[in-house]
Design an enzyme around this catalytic site. Structure first.
Site, mmCIF file in Angstrom:
data_model
loop_
_atom_site.group_PDB
_atom_site.id
_atom_site.type_symbol
_atom_site.label_atom_id
_atom_site.label_comp_id
_atom_site.label_asym_id
_atom_site.label_seq_id
_atom_site.Cartn_x
_atom_site.Cartn_y
_atom_site.Cartn_z
ATOM 1 N N ARG A 99 1.084 -1.311 -0.251
ATOM 2 C CA ARG A 99 -0.526 -0.579 0.171
ATOM 3 C C ARG A 99 1.214 1.733 -0.219
ATOM 4 N NH1 ARG A 99 -2.598 -3.789 -1.769
ATOM 5 N NH2 ARG A 99 -5.206 -4.328 0.027
ATOM 6 N N GLU A 146 -6.476 6.217 -5.852
ATOM 7 C CA GLU A 146 -6.009 5.191 -7.526
ATOM 8 C C GLU A 146 -7.316 5.369 -7.796
ATOM 9 O OE1 GLU A 146 -5.001 1.305 -6.459
ATOM 10 O OE2 GLU A 146 -3.001 1.878 -5.821
ATOM 11 N N HIS A 195 -1.307 -1.032 -9.822
ATOM 12 C CA HIS A 195 -1.998 -1.715 -9.285
ATOM 13 C C HIS A 195 -2.887 -3.556 -9.096
ATOM 14 C CE1 HIS A 195 -4.063 -2.339 -4.493
ATOM 15 N NE2 HIS A 195 -3.618 -2.807 -4.482
#
Length: 327
Positions: free
Chosen positions: A236, A265, A285
């Site tokens: 993260r 995001e 991601h």
């Protein structure tokens, strides 16, 4: 039940075999991303259940209070993006399988792919070859270098094994309990956090983002890294002090970063500071975005919906709600 699925960016869930578990429900899949709580509330009005794909959308009290029909939020893994207290107060069950015994091998594999790609400067080599230029950069060999694993949990342990298979020395830094476990399993543990960042040639972050770990990697830690070191983050972005990584890369310590996660995001602005740096390798991601992983994860997520519909909720993270849950 009327079920909404949020943030399925490229409409993948319908293609999974496990999607058939929702055959008895009225399912709407949304592929766009909405940040504004008011707009999102309008979209979700009338839905009984909400399926979340990890932390892609924040579910706060202001949104929840505008959804009187919502009874269940079903997802997998941690839930820092959900206001659990508000859910409990409003009678909304949150079900999330924490998969404590199951590492995300897909994330571990992407981590290793990023380490290799950064070490051999693959993105630039590929781009230059497509532009008609031959052999424009010099890579490095990982064997005999030191791989630092920050956070010795399920995924960190798998990545440590990959490093050992490639002939790297593995050095661990983590919380006290994890350090003790690493020692018990025969791993080398750094004497201090400072030594860890100063010593490692590659540092890979593997911690959950909770209050205690937010910003745990500070600007000073990055400044201690070698000028040719690589920082890898597939966990993260919030584990790193805001703005510290961009500043560190511009200053040259570490020499390169490979990241799969961002503070906000999705990232759709090509002018994002990390995307503008030659010494940053960025992916969108995708650590957990493989078909095998999604079949595993969403089979659980959909089972939770069916269990709730049958009157027996499972994997409930706010059990205090069960006495007054919405029906």
């Amino acid at each position: 039940m009327k079920v909404a699925v949020l943030d399925d960016y490229f409409d993948t869930l319908r293609t999974l075999q496990c999607f058939g578990k929702l055959a008895d429900h009225d399912v709407s899949v949304f592929t766009d991303h909405i940040r504004d709580p008011g707009t999102l509330a309008e979209r979700l009005t009338g839905f009984d259940a909400l399926v979340l794909i990890r932390e892609r959308t924040r579910i706060g009290a202001s949104l929840l209070e505008r959804l009187p029909d919502l009874k269940l939020i079903s997802q997998r893994s941690v839930y820092p993006h959900i206001d659990i207290d508000a859910c409990t107060r409003l009678g909304i069950v949150v079900s999330s399988d924490m998969h404590a015994g199951t590492p995300s091998y897909s994330t571990a594999e992407l981590t290793w792919a990023l380490i290799l790609a950064a070490a051999r400067d693959l993105p630039r080599q590929v781009a230059d070859l497509k532009a008609g230029r031959w052999q424009t950069a010099m890579g490095r060999t990982l064997r005999a270098e030191t791989l630092g694993i920050y956070g010795y949990g399920r995924i960190g342990k798998v990545v440590a094994g990959y490093g050992q298979a490639f002939g790297m020395r593995v050095l661990v830094w983590a919380g006290e309990r994890s350090r003790h476990r690493a020692v018990a399993e025969g791993m080398d543990v750094a004497a201090s956090k400072q030594e860890f960042f100063e010593t490692c040639d590659v540092v890979s972050l593997h911690m959950r983002l909770v209050d205690a770990t937010r910003g745990i990697v500070a600007a000073g830690d990055l400044a201690r890294m070698k000028p040719d070191a690589i920082l890898v983050n597939t966990s993260r972005a919030g584990l790193i002090e805001p703005g510290a990584l961009v500043d560190a890369l511009r200053a040259g310590r570490p020499g390169m970063a490979a990241v799969d996660v961002f503070e906000e995001e999705p990232v759709t602005d090509p002018g994002h500071p990390l995307l503008d740096l030659d010494n940053a390798l960025c992916t969108p991601h995708i650590g957990y975005v493989t078909r095998d992983e999604w079949e595993l994860q969403f089979s659980d997520v959909f089972d939770q919906i069916n269990a709730f519909a049958a009157g027996a909720p499972v994997n409930v993270v706010n059990p205090d709600v069960l006495g007054h849950r919405r029906r």
